[in-house]
Design a protein around this motif. Structure first.
Motif, PDB file in Angstrom:
ATOM      1  N   TYR A  36      -0.030  -5.041  -5.170  1.00 33.89           N
ATOM      2  CA  TYR A  36       0.668  -4.741  -3.918  1.00 33.89           C
ATOM      3  C   TYR A  36       2.054  -5.376  -3.845  1.00 33.89           C
ATOM      4  O   TYR A  36       2.668  -5.404  -2.787  1.00 33.89           O
ATOM      5  CB  TYR A  36      -0.174  -5.197  -2.721  1.00 33.89           C
ATOM      6  CG  TYR A  36      -1.467  -4.455  -2.591  1.00 33.89           C
ATOM      7  CD1 TYR A  36      -1.480  -3.117  -2.205  1.00 33.89           C
ATOM      8  CD2 TYR A  36      -2.676  -5.073  -2.858  1.00 33.89           C
ATOM      9  CE1 TYR A  36      -2.681  -2.422  -2.097  1.00 33.89           C
ATOM     10  CE2 TYR A  36      -3.877  -4.390  -2.740  1.00 33.89           C
ATOM     11  CZ  TYR A  36      -3.868  -3.061  -2.362  1.00 33.89           C
ATOM     12  OH  TYR A  36      -5.049  -2.385  -2.238  1.00 33.89           O
TER      13      TYR A  36
ATOM     14  N   PHE B  87       2.183  -7.688   3.618  1.00 28.12           N
ATOM     15  CA  PHE B  87       1.386  -7.762   4.828  1.00 28.12           C
ATOM     16  C   PHE B  87      -0.013  -8.247   4.463  1.00 28.12           C
ATOM     17  O   PHE B  87      -0.118  -9.242   3.764  1.00 28.12           O
ATOM     18  CB  PHE B  87       1.485  -6.448   5.602  1.00 28.12           C
ATOM     19  CG  PHE B  87       2.932  -6.040   5.749  1.00 28.12           C
ATOM     20  CD1 PHE B  87       3.759  -6.735   6.619  1.00 28.12           C
ATOM     21  CD2 PHE B  87       3.501  -5.058   4.955  1.00 28.12           C
ATOM     22  CE1 PHE B  87       5.114  -6.433   6.711  1.00 28.12           C
ATOM     23  CE2 PHE B  87       4.856  -4.743   5.041  1.00 28.12           C
ATOM     24  CZ  PHE B  87       5.655  -5.436   5.924  1.00 28.12           C
ATOM     25  N   TYR B  88      -1.090  -7.588   4.875  1.00 24.38           N
ATOM     26  CA  TYR B  88      -2.367  -8.191   4.514  1.00 24.38           C
ATOM     27  C   TYR B  88      -2.887  -7.742   3.156  1.00 24.38           C
ATOM     28  O   TYR B  88      -3.951  -8.173   2.734  1.00 24.38           O
ATOM     29  CB  TYR B  88      -3.404  -8.093   5.617  1.00 24.38           C
ATOM     30  CG  TYR B  88      -4.055  -6.761   5.896  1.00 24.38           C
ATOM     31  CD1 TYR B  88      -4.298  -6.388   7.210  1.00 24.38           C
ATOM     32  CD2 TYR B  88      -4.471  -5.896   4.901  1.00 24.38           C
ATOM     33  CE1 TYR B  88      -4.912  -5.185   7.508  1.00 24.38           C
ATOM     34  CE2 TYR B  88      -5.085  -4.706   5.187  1.00 24.38           C
ATOM     35  CZ  TYR B  88      -5.311  -4.354   6.499  1.00 24.38           C
ATOM     36  OH  TYR B  88      -5.925  -3.165   6.784  1.00 24.38           O
ATOM     37  N   ASP B  89      -2.138  -6.934   2.448  1.00 26.64           N
ATOM     38  CA  ASP B  89      -2.496  -6.563   1.073  1.00 26.64           C
ATOM     39  C   ASP B  89      -1.880  -7.578   0.117  1.00 26.64           C
ATOM     40  O   ASP B  89      -0.652  -7.691   0.039  1.00 26.64           O
ATOM     41  CB  ASP B  89      -1.996  -5.153   0.750  1.00 26.64           C
ATOM     42  CG  ASP B  89      -2.721  -4.090   1.557  1.00 26.64           C
ATOM     43  OD1 ASP B  89      -3.954  -4.184   1.668  1.00 26.64           O
ATOM     44  OD2 ASP B  89      -2.053  -3.185   2.077  1.00 26.64           O
TER      45      ASP B  89
ATOM     46  N   SER C 151      -2.278  -3.680   9.594  1.00 24.44           N
ATOM     47  CA  SER C 151      -1.773  -4.513   8.498  1.00 24.44           C
ATOM     48  C   SER C 151      -0.613  -5.402   8.926  1.00 24.44           C
ATOM     49  O   SER C 151      -0.252  -6.337   8.226  1.00 24.44           O
ATOM     50  CB  SER C 151      -1.300  -3.633   7.336  1.00 24.44           C
ATOM     51  OG  SER C 151      -0.127  -2.916   7.704  1.00 24.44           O
TER      52      SER C 151
ATOM     53  N   CYS D 144       1.594   3.725   3.108  1.00 23.44           N
ATOM     54  CA  CYS D 144       2.636   3.467   4.108  1.00 23.44           C
ATOM     55  C   CYS D 144       4.047   3.734   3.593  1.00 23.44           C
ATOM     56  O   CYS D 144       4.995   3.712   4.369  1.00 23.44           O
ATOM     57  CB  CYS D 144       2.534   2.020   4.606  1.00 23.44           C
ATOM     58  SG  CYS D 144       1.003   1.696   5.495  1.00 23.44           S
TER      59      CYS D 144
ATOM     60  N   TYR E 155      -4.039   1.733  10.048  1.00 24.23           N
ATOM     61  CA  TYR E 155      -3.683   0.863   8.922  1.00 24.23           C
ATOM     62  C   TYR E 155      -2.254   0.330   9.089  1.00 24.23           C
ATOM     63  O   TYR E 155      -2.001  -0.860   8.881  1.00 24.23           O
ATOM     64  CB  TYR E 155      -3.810   1.630   7.599  1.00 24.23           C
ATOM     65  CG  TYR E 155      -3.539   0.762   6.410  1.00 24.23           C
ATOM     66  CD1 TYR E 155      -4.534  -0.040   5.876  1.00 24.23           C
ATOM     67  CD2 TYR E 155      -2.270   0.714   5.844  1.00 24.23           C
ATOM     68  CE1 TYR E 155      -4.275  -0.867   4.804  1.00 24.23           C
ATOM     69  CE2 TYR E 155      -2.007  -0.109   4.768  1.00 24.23           C
ATOM     70  CZ  TYR E 155      -3.011  -0.894   4.253  1.00 24.23           C
ATOM     71  OH  TYR E 155      -2.756  -1.723   3.185  1.00 24.23           O
ATOM     72  N   GLN E 156      -1.335   1.198   9.438  1.00 26.45           N
ATOM     73  CA  GLN E 156       0.076   0.824   9.619  1.00 26.45           C
ATOM     74  C   GLN E 156       0.199  -0.317  10.635  1.00 26.45           C
ATOM     75  O   GLN E 156       0.951  -1.261  10.435  1.00 26.45           O
ATOM     76  CB  GLN E 156       0.861   2.065  10.072  1.00 26.45           C
ATOM     77  CG  GLN E 156       2.319   1.867  10.273  1.00 26.45           C
ATOM     78  CD  GLN E 156       3.139   2.007   9.017  1.00 26.45           C
ATOM     79  OE1 GLN E 156       2.661   1.878   7.905  1.00 26.45           O
ATOM     80  NE2 GLN E 156       4.404   2.240   9.184  1.00 26.45           N
TER      81      GLN E 156
ATOM     82  N   CYS F 223       0.829  -1.197   0.000  1.00 25.28           N
ATOM     83  CA  CYS F 223       0.000   0.000   0.000  1.00 25.28           C
ATOM     84  C   CYS F 223       0.871   1.257   0.000  1.00 25.28           C
ATOM     85  O   CYS F 223       1.721   1.436   0.858  1.00 25.28           O
ATOM     86  CB  CYS F 223      -0.904  -0.002   1.229  1.00 25.28           C
ATOM     87  SG  CYS F 223      -1.904   1.486   1.361  1.00 25.28           S
TER      88      CYS F 223
ATOM     89  N   ARG G  17       2.441  -4.158   9.292  1.00 34.83           N
ATOM     90  CA  ARG G  17       3.663  -3.527   8.784  1.00 34.83           C
ATOM     91  C   ARG G  17       4.515  -2.954   9.921  1.00 34.83           C
ATOM     92  O   ARG G  17       5.720  -3.186   9.977  1.00 34.83           O
ATOM     93  CB  ARG G  17       3.331  -2.436   7.774  1.00 34.83           C
ATOM     94  CG  ARG G  17       4.568  -1.829   7.107  1.00 34.83           C
ATOM     95  CD  ARG G  17       4.218  -0.681   6.176  1.00 34.83           C
ATOM     96  NE  ARG G  17       3.440  -1.095   5.034  1.00 34.83           N
ATOM     97  CZ  ARG G  17       3.939  -1.283   3.813  1.00 34.83           C
ATOM     98  NH1 ARG G  17       5.218  -1.096   3.569  1.00 34.83           N
ATOM     99  NH2 ARG G  17       3.154  -1.652   2.825  1.00 34.83           N
TER     100      ARG G  17
END
Length: 183
Positions: A99, A92-94, A166, A19, A162-163, A16, A168
């Motif tokens: 991504y 990560f989760y993306d 996820s 980030c 989000y940081q 993403c 990250r």
């Protein structure tokens, strides 16, 4: 020679793009960090088109920097500290191609420096799996929609959530500790 004449570009994909902006913005010699899309076939794609996976684009950041203040190697060092370089399938989760991590070089010197940096990280033993980030020639870069630009400034609470959500932030802390702020 004016300052603009000596500025250079660096383009990195690392999941993403929200980030990926802040760490580079905070470095001296950085003039601009733009979120966008690159590596695909469709001109001027939208976020929705890129997320569909049909354009071949990946989310990336394009950095305008002054090489008299900060080197490309310093940018590479910061890049490696923002991603999981062993995960080619996303970050990560993306998940998925939009991504994926990648280094997009703008000239032969950048290609050589990126390849050497990748080899050094692989040999360092910091990660138990191989470094899988491709080093590819830069393709046209398309600026993302305005609401994606400087997301960490416009939406600090959502950015922080989000940081951390996820994974990250925890990954960076686990693998790099306090080194991130020293580059």
């Amino acid at each position: 020679m004016t300052e603009n004449d000596r500025l250079e570009l660096a383009t990195f994909a690392g999941g993403c793009f929200w980030c990926m902006v802040k760490p580079f913005h905070e470095m001296p010699g950085i003039k601009k960090v733009i979120s966008g899309y690159t590596g695909g076939t469709l001109a001027n794609p939208t976020y929705e088109q890129v997320c569909s996976g049909l354009t071949g684009h990946t989310e990336a950041v394009q950095i305008t920097y002054d090489p008299e203040v900060i080197s490309y190697n310093q940018l590479l060092d910061m890049y490696w500290m923002q991603i999981d370089p062993t995960d080619a399938g996303g970050q990560f989760y993306d998940r998925g191609g939009s991504y994926r991590p990648a280094i997009f070089y703008h000239n032969e010197e950048q290609r050589l420096l990126a390849e050497e940096s990748k080899k050094q990280l692989d040999r360092s033993g910091r990660f138990s799996k191989p470094i899988t980030v491709p080093v590819e020639p830069a393709k046209p870069f398309y600026e993302a929609e305005d609401y994606h630009q400087d997301f960490y400034r416009k939406n600090p609470v959502r950015y922080q959530a989000y940081q951390h959500g996820s994974g990250r932030a925890q990954f960076i802390e686990r693998h790099w500790g306090d080194q991130v702020g020293k580059k």
